[in-house]
Design a protein around this motif. Structure first.
Motif, PDB file in Angstrom:
ATOM      1  N   ARG A   1       6.021  -7.185  -4.272  1.00  0.00           N
ATOM      2  CA  ARG A   1       5.973  -6.022  -3.376  1.00  0.00           C
ATOM      3  C   ARG A   1       7.106  -5.068  -3.703  1.00  0.00           C
ATOM      4  O   ARG A   1       8.218  -5.489  -4.015  1.00  0.00           O
ATOM      5  CB  ARG A   1       6.088  -6.456  -1.909  1.00  0.00           C
ATOM      6  CG  ARG A   1       4.977  -7.387  -1.445  1.00  0.00           C
ATOM      7  CD  ARG A   1       5.342  -7.978  -0.081  1.00  0.00           C
ATOM      8  NE  ARG A   1       5.395  -6.950   0.957  1.00  0.00           N
ATOM      9  CZ  ARG A   1       6.307  -6.942   1.936  1.00  0.00           C
ATOM     10  NH1 ARG A   1       7.245  -7.866   1.997  1.00  0.00           N
ATOM     11  NH2 ARG A   1       6.268  -5.996   2.861  1.00  0.00           N
ATOM     12  N   LEU A   2       6.807  -3.770  -3.616  1.00  0.00           N
ATOM     13  CA  LEU A   2       7.779  -2.727  -3.936  1.00  0.00           C
ATOM     14  C   LEU A   2       8.048  -1.873  -2.702  1.00  0.00           C
ATOM     15  O   LEU A   2       7.113  -1.443  -2.016  1.00  0.00           O
ATOM     16  CB  LEU A   2       7.239  -1.831  -5.054  1.00  0.00           C
ATOM     17  CG  LEU A   2       8.067  -0.582  -5.394  1.00  0.00           C
ATOM     18  CD1 LEU A   2       9.377  -0.977  -6.071  1.00  0.00           C
ATOM     19  CD2 LEU A   2       7.260   0.362  -6.297  1.00  0.00           C
TER      20      LEU A   2
ATOM     21  N   ILE B   1      12.964  -2.468  -5.378  1.00  0.00           N
ATOM     22  CA  ILE B   1      13.017  -1.107  -4.834  1.00  0.00           C
ATOM     23  C   ILE B   1      12.953  -0.124  -5.994  1.00  0.00           C
ATOM     24  O   ILE B   1      13.302  -0.443  -7.123  1.00  0.00           O
ATOM     25  CB  ILE B   1      14.280  -0.844  -3.997  1.00  0.00           C
ATOM     26  CG1 ILE B   1      15.545  -0.980  -4.872  1.00  0.00           C
ATOM     27  CG2 ILE B   1      14.339  -1.783  -2.792  1.00  0.00           C
ATOM     28  CD1 ILE B   1      16.823  -0.534  -4.169  1.00  0.00           C
ATOM     29  N   SER B   2      12.501   1.083  -5.684  1.00  0.00           N
ATOM     30  CA  SER B   2      12.519   2.171  -6.651  1.00  0.00           C
ATOM     31  C   SER B   2      12.522   3.471  -5.862  1.00  0.00           C
ATOM     32  O   SER B   2      12.605   3.456  -4.633  1.00  0.00           O
ATOM     33  CB  SER B   2      11.311   2.091  -7.597  1.00  0.00           C
ATOM     34  OG  SER B   2      11.474   2.990  -8.680  1.00  0.00           O
TER      35      SER B   2
ATOM     36  N   TYR C   1       2.794  -1.653  -2.418  1.00  0.00           N
ATOM     37  CA  TYR C   1       4.040  -0.928  -2.147  1.00  0.00           C
ATOM     38  C   TYR C   1       4.013  -0.258  -0.770  1.00  0.00           C
ATOM     39  O   TYR C   1       2.954  -0.027  -0.185  1.00  0.00           O
ATOM     40  CB  TYR C   1       4.306   0.121  -3.229  1.00  0.00           C
ATOM     41  CG  TYR C   1       3.416   1.350  -3.185  1.00  0.00           C
ATOM     42  CD1 TYR C   1       3.853   2.539  -2.635  1.00  0.00           C
ATOM     43  CD2 TYR C   1       2.124   1.315  -3.724  1.00  0.00           C
ATOM     44  CE1 TYR C   1       3.047   3.664  -2.608  1.00  0.00           C
ATOM     45  CE2 TYR C   1       1.320   2.429  -3.713  1.00  0.00           C
ATOM     46  CZ  TYR C   1       1.777   3.606  -3.147  1.00  0.00           C
ATOM     47  OH  TYR C   1       0.970   4.714  -3.115  1.00  0.00           O
ATOM     48  N   THR C   2       5.202   0.022  -0.286  1.00  0.00           N
ATOM     49  CA  THR C   2       5.417   0.702   0.991  1.00  0.00           C
ATOM     50  C   THR C   2       6.358   1.868   0.759  1.00  0.00           C
ATOM     51  O   THR C   2       7.319   1.755  -0.012  1.00  0.00           O
ATOM     52  CB  THR C   2       6.030  -0.271   2.015  1.00  0.00           C
ATOM     53  OG1 THR C   2       5.074  -1.288   2.329  1.00  0.00           O
ATOM     54  CG2 THR C   2       6.443   0.446   3.297  1.00  0.00           C
ATOM     55  N   ILE C   3       6.073   3.001   1.414  1.00  0.00           N
ATOM     56  CA  ILE C   3       6.946   4.169   1.322  1.00  0.00           C
ATOM     57  C   ILE C   3       8.089   4.034   2.326  1.00  0.00           C
ATOM     58  O   ILE C   3       7.881   3.689   3.489  1.00  0.00           O
ATOM     59  CB  ILE C   3       6.175   5.467   1.616  1.00  0.00           C
ATOM     60  CG1 ILE C   3       5.141   5.741   0.511  1.00  0.00           C
ATOM     61  CG2 ILE C   3       7.119   6.663   1.762  1.00  0.00           C
ATOM     62  CD1 ILE C   3       5.748   6.086  -0.819  1.00  0.00           C
TER      63      ILE C   3
ATOM     64  N   ALA D   1       4.398  -2.976 -14.298  1.00  0.00           N
ATOM     65  CA  ALA D   1       4.697  -4.303 -13.766  1.00  0.00           C
ATOM     66  C   ALA D   1       6.076  -4.273 -13.125  1.00  0.00           C
ATOM     67  O   ALA D   1       7.033  -3.747 -13.706  1.00  0.00           O
ATOM     68  CB  ALA D   1       4.652  -5.357 -14.864  1.00  0.00           C
ATOM     69  N   LEU D   2       6.185  -4.799 -11.922  1.00  0.00           N
ATOM     70  CA  LEU D   2       7.466  -4.822 -11.229  1.00  0.00           C
ATOM     71  C   LEU D   2       8.442  -5.775 -11.916  1.00  0.00           C
ATOM     72  O   LEU D   2       8.036  -6.765 -12.522  1.00  0.00           O
ATOM     73  CB  LEU D   2       7.269  -5.261  -9.775  1.00  0.00           C
ATOM     74  CG  LEU D   2       6.417  -4.338  -8.896  1.00  0.00           C
ATOM     75  CD1 LEU D   2       6.282  -4.919  -7.493  1.00  0.00           C
ATOM     76  CD2 LEU D   2       7.011  -2.939  -8.843  1.00  0.00           C
ATOM     77  N   PRO D   3       9.734  -5.487 -11.831  1.00  0.00           N
ATOM     78  CA  PRO D   3      10.725  -6.341 -12.494  1.00  0.00           C
ATOM     79  C   PRO D   3      10.843  -7.708 -11.829  1.00  0.00           C
ATOM     80  O   PRO D   3      10.638  -7.848 -10.617  1.00  0.00           O
ATOM     81  CB  PRO D   3      12.032  -5.545 -12.344  1.00  0.00           C
ATOM     82  CG  PRO D   3      11.814  -4.711 -11.128  1.00  0.00           C
ATOM     83  CD  PRO D   3      10.359  -4.343 -11.144  1.00  0.00           C
TER      84      PRO D   3
END
Length: 230
Positions: free
Chosen positions: A16-17, A124-125, A41-43, A9-11
């Motif tokens: 969207r990540l 972001i990650s 997500y997007t690279i 789960a995203l923070p």
């Protein structure tokens, strides 16, 4: 192998990540896990440290191939080498995991955070932390510092190594026959890796010659892909 991983789960309830990717081998497991969790997500590929340009293109094209295979949006950021070398000035002889690497992570996360802020991503990650050759605390400090520049932007410091993630990364790399990098990426890591190889009586790195699944592959190499670093 099967993974033991809690539900992702995203923070902060982010929807969207933006995932900074250093290379296909390091991001393969992360990408498949995000897809399985249904995370949008997007690279984001911004790695001005990678030298020479032949190595940079090999790493980028592998990442594009895998993203296309999974239907994942891919942002190809500028190959900003002049800026990277300017920031690295005076750090040419610093060791791996030292202040030059902190500068390099900062630079890449800063651009990732800026793009996220400008394009509506709340989190972001990065795939950088999956490598056992990396200092995860160092990476996460840089990620949090970059995200803190923008209100409402969070850095997701999920540990992708745990639950079998690091081994799964190698399995995916072999399945996809990814190009296997044999050094971290920058000209100074290439220099130092070749010095180490010469001291062991081994040949210098030949860019573009080693792929996962090939006979004689080196999964213990301190390079970016697989067990390596970015």
């Amino acid at each position: 192998m099967s993974l033991v991983r809690e539900a992702l789960a995203l923070p902060g309830g982010a929807q969207r990540l933006l995932l900074h990717s250093c290379c296909a081998p390091c991001s393969g497991e992360v990408m498949e896990a995000l897809r399985a969790a249904g995370i949008d997500y997007t690279i984001f590929f911004y790695n001005p440290n990678i030298h020479p340009v032949k190595e940079y293109e090999l790493r980028k094209q592998e990442n594009i191939r895998f993203a296309d295979q999974h239907g994942v949006p891919f942002v190809d950021a500028d190959y900003d080498t002049d800026h990277w070398f300017a920031r690295a000035r005076g750090m040419e002889n610093e060791p791996e995991r030292g202040i030059r690497c902190t500068m390099c992570f900062d630079m890449r996360f800063e651009r990732t955070a800026l793009y996220a802020h400008e394009h509506g991503f709340a989190a972001i990650s990065s795939s950088l932390g999956i490598s056992r050759w990396k200092n995860m605390e160092q990476i996460n400090d840089c990620g949090h510092r970059a995200a803190a520049r923008y209100p409402g932007l969070a850095y997701w410091d999920y540990n992708w190594r745990k639950g079998g993630g690091a081994q799964r990364m190698i399995e995916i790399s072999k399945r996809e026959r990814f190009y296997q990098q044999e050094y971290c990426g920058c000209v100074y890591s290439l220099r130092d890796t070749n010095r180490h190889r010469r001291a062991q009586g081994r040949d210098r790195i030949r860019i573009g010659t080693v792929f996962y699944g090939d006979e004689g592959e080196r999964v213990d190499a301190p390079g970016e892909g697989g067990s390596g670093e970015g």
